[in-house]
Design a protein around this motif. Structure first.
Motif, mmCIF file in Angstrom:
data_model
loop_
_atom_site.group_PDB
_atom_site.id
_atom_site.type_symbol
_atom_site.label_atom_id
_atom_site.label_comp_id
_atom_site.label_asym_id
_atom_site.label_seq_id
_atom_site.Cartn_x
_atom_site.Cartn_y
_atom_site.Cartn_z
ATOM 1 N N VAL A 61 -41.594 5.915 -5.304
ATOM 2 C CA VAL A 61 -41.035 6.193 -4.118
ATOM 3 C C VAL A 61 -39.701 6.009 -4.021
ATOM 4 C CG1 VAL A 61 -40.923 4.868 -1.702
ATOM 5 C CG2 VAL A 61 -43.359 5.368 -3.001
ATOM 6 N N LYS A 62 -39.302 4.930 -4.880
ATOM 7 C CA LYS A 62 -37.838 4.794 -5.094
ATOM 8 C C LYS A 62 -36.886 6.106 -5.603
ATOM 9 C CE LYS A 62 -37.938 -0.060 -5.697
ATOM 10 N NZ LYS A 62 -38.924 -0.544 -6.454
ATOM 11 N N VAL B 182 -46.730 -0.113 -2.685
ATOM 12 C CA VAL B 182 -46.126 1.172 -1.800
ATOM 13 C C VAL B 182 -46.628 0.817 -0.254
ATOM 14 C CG1 VAL B 182 -45.942 2.649 -3.497
ATOM 15 C CG2 VAL B 182 -47.870 2.645 -1.988
ATOM 16 N N SER B 183 -46.209 1.369 0.642
ATOM 17 C CA SER B 183 -46.428 1.280 2.228
ATOM 18 C C SER B 183 -47.551 1.895 2.312
ATOM 19 C CB SER B 183 -45.274 1.757 2.872
ATOM 20 O OG SER B 183 -45.205 3.067 2.734
ATOM 21 N N GLN C 128 -44.635 -2.760 -7.753
ATOM 22 C CA GLN C 128 -44.892 -1.404 -7.703
ATOM 23 C C GLN C 128 -45.803 -0.998 -6.337
ATOM 24 O OE1 GLN C 128 -43.401 1.040 -9.372
ATOM 25 N NE2 GLN C 128 -42.350 -0.612 -10.438
ATOM 26 N N ASP D 53 -47.022 5.686 2.629
ATOM 27 C CA ASP D 53 -46.984 6.395 1.391
ATOM 28 C C ASP D 53 -48.293 6.652 0.539
ATOM 29 O OD1 ASP D 53 -43.906 6.710 1.118
ATOM 30 O OD2 ASP D 53 -43.800 4.583 0.319
ATOM 31 N N ALA E 2 -46.485 3.320 -8.765
ATOM 32 C CA ALA E 2 -46.221 4.280 -7.469
ATOM 33 C C ALA E 2 -44.876 3.963 -6.992
ATOM 34 C CB ALA E 2 -47.353 4.052 -6.578
ATOM 35 N N GLY E 3 -44.523 2.421 -6.926
ATOM 36 C CA GLY E 3 -43.415 2.047 -6.375
ATOM 37 C C GLY E 3 -42.280 2.831 -6.779
#
Ligand SMILES: [Zn+2]
Ligand SMILES: [Zn+2]
Length: 593
Positions: free
Chosen positions: A482-483, A526-527, A524, A530, A478-479
């Motif tokens: 986002v990037k 995420v916030s 990986q 997100d 998932a990270g």
């Protein structure tokens, strides 16, 4: 048989009075012009929008105001303290004083009493119908309920003590990876020799039985492979060890313990299951392919009484069954005939499961020469995806291994060439997608949906037994999405993992595997913003319903999930344990703790 994230044992005519096609009752007939007109009128009024509606111009009064809590309309948007609703839709969000003009003598006011209200949470891949049958008709003996083998064996012994001799003891969801390895006939015989016992694995493909079950099913000691590929495991001594593989072998037992499922029983199981899904915070479930086109009409009728909205895609094999619905313009997220049920896309199962090393990879599994194998070669998959595109729909392709992601993206590129004119094409699970594949998805406007509970339950097994640390660190990446600016969603794949979006949010943030408390692939993570987007607005967009769902904005449907605590005020690990207080669908309270 498809090796996927679900099993098809329940989709057999044997178990249904009147056959499987009539599971939820007979359809009255194909959708009619009259139904279409009703649908058109309903959707036209839905699309009018709050601001343009003369009703609202003449009467600004809200039906309902919820106030006195923390209301989070959308990640990134300002937090407010009140929300006003009219006609099942959001009329306004803001501070209570700003909304006071919408309150009339008729307005119902609900005090949130400090609780947190989010847009209704969405599980975009939840095998609603199969999970209903499995969770509601069989005893769940899975890891979520019995964390150790000892506890599970004690439970089965208690079941035997409480069950009259000769009657079946049947458990489902057993996880051999997390609950102490395979069962054996000898171990189950220690639980009872007077009851037949059948323990169904959570992978759907295997079960273990005791000696009494083998006797009742009439399985001789010298049994060979059955038509359809069903077969029986043997121990070192050459005798049957109780393990039963695949559908045609499991069917020999299931016909004895599963009674005939009538439409009333099926409707009750789905109703009970959706209530359970509300209790864990869901307001919309998408059923990915384990529905038959014959069930669409009765399911749509049932949907208005369920605790969650429902959505579904049908399997590629059944795509032609969608023809009458396509002719009404359905299949792209709009509700069927004024119901709370929508159709969206066509499902293809591209490979198997990484847990059983049947996901197709470009590199071998750890300490193995096997790379798994895809269900279709590249040319066949291209042909199938081209047919879905010709039908005017988006595709949802189950890909657990990176090899399958490659061939799926080739097929999608060849058919759709990056276009989003047919909706969002999805890669289901995308578990082992590589960094280059995330960038390619972004280029092709394809989106992944991650089964984030893979990390929660199998992260340590992926690292230590299945892929090694380097590849496991990039599981469910998932990270990287986002990037790359690539929207992604998260799902439970219930019954393949425990339902509930809060554990998905927590795990996406912490990357914690709760089996050994280790962190798998922190890069990986995420916030919280997100993670919430992945089960609200981005999930609604993948299901082509973001015009109506996924955030709390004027004119959108009044679907809420109300939590006892604010996820922004507790530790990421604790988010999984936040209590769901209420869920609302179309301004109706559907679940209350
Ligand atoms: Zn799947
Ligand atoms: Zn699935």
């Amino acid at each position: 048989m498809c090796r996927g994230c679900f099993n098809q044992l329940f989709l057999r005519d044997e178990f249904y009075s009147g056959g499987m096609a009539g599971m939820l009752g007979k359809a009255a007939g194909m959708p009619t012009r009259r139904a279409f007109m009703a649908y058109s009128v309903a959707s036209a009024s839905a699309l009018t929008g709050v601001g343009a509606s003369p009703v609202f111009a003449a009467d600004q009064g809200a039906d309902l105001i919820l106030r006195g809590g923390t209301i989070r309309p959308l990640p990134g948007a300002p937090v407010v303290s009140a929300i006003a609703v009219k006609g099942g839709k959001v009329l306004a969000v803001g501070d209570e004083s700003a909304l006071s003009g919408l309150k009339t003598g008729e307005t119902k006011v609900v005090d949130l009493d400090g609780r947190t209200l989010l847009p209704g949470l969405i599980d975009p891949h939840n095998h609603t119908i199969l999970a209903s049958l499995i969770f509601e008709l069989l005893d769940d003996v899975g890891y979520a309920k019995f964390r150790t083998r000892d506890k599970l064996v004690a439970h089965l012994k208690q079941e035997a003590a409480d069950t009259p001799k000769g009657q079946w003891i049947v458990g489902s969801n057993f996880d051999n990876l997390l609950q102490g390895g395979d069962f054996t006939r000898a171990e189950l015989d220690l639980i009872s020799t007077e009851h037949p016992i059948f323990v169904w694995y959570t992978n759907g493909h295997d079960a273990c039985v005791n000696s009494e079950a083998l006797k009742i099913a009439g399985i001789p000691e010298d049994v060979g492979e059955l038509p359809g590929g069903g077969h029986f495991g043997r121990g070192a001594d050459g005798k049957l060890n109780g393990i039963v593989y695949e559908e045609s072998a499991m069917l020999k037992f299931a016909v004895h313990f599963l009674g005939k499922i009538t439409p009333d029983i099926a409707a009750k199981t789905v109703t009970d299951y959706c209530r359970h899904m509300g209790s864990v915070g869901n307001t919309l479930l998408h059923e990915p392919g384990t529905i038959r086109s014959e069930w669409i009409e009765p399911f749509a009728k049932l949907s208005n009484t369920l605790a969650c909205r429902t959505s579904a895609s049908v399997m590629f094999d059944d795509m032609k069954g969608l023809t009458p619905w396509r002719s009404l313009g359905l299949g792209r997220g709009a509700p069927v005939d004024n119901s709370l049920f929508s159709l969206c896309g066509v499902k293809i199962v591209g490979d198997g499961s990484n847990q059983t090393q049947t996901g197709a990879q470009t590199r071998p599994y750890l300490n193995s020469t096997s790379k798994g194998s895809p269900n279709f070669d590249g040319a066949r998959l291209k042909g199938m995806v081209a047919e879905v595109k010709a039908f005017g729909l988006p595709v949802q392709i189950h890909c657990n291994g990176d090899y399958t992601v490659d061939v799926a993206l080739d097929a999608i590129e060849s058919a759709y060439a990056g276009s989003t004119d047919f909706g969002v094409n999805r890669i289901e699970h995308s578990t082992m997608a590589r960094p280059d594949q995330i960038l390619r998805m972004k280029m092709l406007n394809v989106q992944p949906s991650f089964l984030m509970n893979h990390v929660r339950f199998y992260g340590a097994a992926y690292r230590d037994q299945i892929f090694g640390p380097e590849r496991a660190a990039f599981m469910d990446p998932a990270g990287a999405c986002v990037k790359a600016g690539l929207p992604f969603t998260m799902h439970t794949d219930a019954p393949c993992s425990p339902p509930g979006p809060l554990a998905l949010i927590s795990t996406a943030m912490t990357r914690r595997c709760i089996i050994d408390n280790s962190v798998v692939g922190l890069d990986q993570a995420v916030s919280l913003d997100d993670a919430i987007r992945a089960v609200t607005i981005d999930a609604a967009r993948q299901l082509e319903q973001s015009d109506r769902l996924g955030s709390l904005e004027k004119g959108k449907e009044a679907d809420f999930t109300i939590l006892e605590s604010d996820p922004y005020k507790v530790s990421p690990d604790a988010i999984a344990d936040i209590k769901v207080s209420e869920t609302w669908v179309a301004a109706e309270r559907k679940f209350a703790a």
